[in-house]
Scaffold this active site. Structure first.
Site, PDB file in Angstrom:
ATOM      1  N   ARG A 180       0.784  -1.266   0.011  1.00 31.79           N
ATOM      2  CA  ARG A 180       0.024  -0.227   0.030  1.00 31.79           C
ATOM      3  C   ARG A 180       1.042   1.230  -0.053  1.00 31.79           C
ATOM      4  O   ARG A 180       2.257   1.291   0.276  1.00 31.79           O
ATOM      5  CB  ARG A 180      -0.963   0.018   1.224  1.00 31.79           C
ATOM      6  CG  ARG A 180      -2.053  -1.049   1.171  1.00 31.79           C
ATOM      7  CD  ARG A 180      -2.756  -1.069   2.499  1.00 31.79           C
ATOM      8  NE  ARG A 180      -3.741  -2.333   2.664  1.00 31.79           N
ATOM      9  CZ  ARG A 180      -4.170  -2.803   3.544  1.00 31.79           C
ATOM     10  NH1 ARG A 180      -3.978  -2.412   4.574  1.00 31.79           N
ATOM     11  NH2 ARG A 180      -5.287  -4.052   3.568  1.00 31.79           N
ATOM     12  N   ARG A 211     -12.315   4.905   8.639  1.00 30.40           N
ATOM     13  CA  ARG A 211     -10.910   5.122   7.768  1.00 30.40           C
ATOM     14  C   ARG A 211     -11.555   5.251   6.293  1.00 30.40           C
ATOM     15  O   ARG A 211     -10.514   5.552   5.527  1.00 30.40           O
ATOM     16  CB  ARG A 211     -10.480   3.494   8.009  1.00 30.40           C
ATOM     17  CG  ARG A 211      -9.868   3.029   9.249  1.00 30.40           C
ATOM     18  CD  ARG A 211      -9.388   1.606   9.087  1.00 30.40           C
ATOM     19  NE  ARG A 211      -8.756   0.939  10.541  1.00 30.40           N
ATOM     20  CZ  ARG A 211      -8.258   0.012  10.635  1.00 30.40           C
ATOM     21  NH1 ARG A 211      -8.452  -0.965   9.545  1.00 30.40           N
ATOM     22  NH2 ARG A 211      -7.710  -0.484  11.784  1.00 30.40           N
ATOM     23  N   ARG A 225     -15.549  -7.713   7.200  1.00 27.08           N
ATOM     24  CA  ARG A 225     -14.665  -7.400   8.286  1.00 27.08           C
ATOM     25  C   ARG A 225     -15.492  -7.644   9.622  1.00 27.08           C
ATOM     26  O   ARG A 225     -14.791  -8.121  10.804  1.00 27.08           O
ATOM     27  CB  ARG A 225     -13.992  -6.014   8.246  1.00 27.08           C
ATOM     28  CG  ARG A 225     -12.672  -6.140   7.352  1.00 27.08           C
ATOM     29  CD  ARG A 225     -12.011  -4.805   7.655  1.00 27.08           C
ATOM     30  NE  ARG A 225     -10.947  -4.696   6.556  1.00 27.08           N
ATOM     31  CZ  ARG A 225      -9.450  -5.303   6.907  1.00 27.08           C
ATOM     32  NH1 ARG A 225      -9.413  -6.095   8.034  1.00 27.08           N
ATOM     33  NH2 ARG A 225      -8.803  -5.295   6.277  1.00 27.08           N
TER      34      ARG A 225
END
Length: 203
Positions: free
Chosen positions: A46, A139, A150
């Protein structure tokens, strides 16, 4: 077999529980005492991530071959990518005469329990699923479907984390300062070497 050394410290918890923040604070306060085990992953880097620092980035073929050769302590698949801790990653930290910290998931914890590493296991959990969802949404890094996956995974992880004897301590991270204080106390009591005394007994 991994060479003998200090008991590793394992931090486990759902994504968004704050375990990475706690880990960074511990490394910052005790830079000469602890070292972080760099995991392998098959996902791409990332922005801002460096190979060998944040992860050892590898391919599925290379990682499967290494696992078959017995080079990994634990490995798991998360969101379609492979993750794992190599024996060498732990040994690299131990060669520096530091306590190795591992950030692994539930499957990794189950596997590391079957090794001779005898780790100290810490489970970090959010105060509630609602708060965890708020943090993950904040986020703004995933779509709705990924977010739901998640949260479902987090529910299963929390159930495992709360089962007696699965971890040495469970820390509810409602406020990071208080959570870190509990982690620090646990580490001080169990890992930071004390001066030997004649009448002291070994566990």
């Amino acid at each position: 077999m991994v060479q003998k050394g200090p008991r590793p410290l394992v931090l486990c918890g759902p994504s968004g529980s704050g375990k990475s923040t706690l880990l960074k604070r511990l490394l910052k306060e005790f830079p000469d005492k602890f070292g972080f085990s760099v995991s392998h992953t098959t996902r791409g880097p990332r922005p801002g991530e460096t190979d060998g620092v944040h992860y050892h980035f590898t391919t599925v073929e290379e990682m499967k071959a290494a696992i078959d050769r017995g080079e990994f302590i634990e490995n798991a698949i998360f969101s379609g990518n492979m993750y794992g801790t190599s024996k060498r990653a732990v040994e690299d930290v131990r060669r520096q005469e530091k306590i190795c910290i591992l950030d692994i998931d539930i499957e990794g914890v189950k596997q590391i329990k079957n090794t001779d590493l005898d780790p100290l296991l810490v489970f970090v959990m959010p105060p509630s699923i609602k708060e965890l969802e708020r943090r993950l949404r904040g986020r703004n890094t995933e779509d709705e479907e990924a977010l739901k996956k998640r949260l479902e995974t987090a529910k299963k992880e929390i159930l495992y984390g709360q089962e007696p004897d699965n971890f040495h301590i469970v820390i509810v991270n409602a406020r990071i300062k208080e959570a870190y204080s509990k982690l620090r106390d646990f580490v001080s009591q169990n890992m930071v070497e004390k001066k030997s005394e004649p009448e002291a007994t070994q566990e």
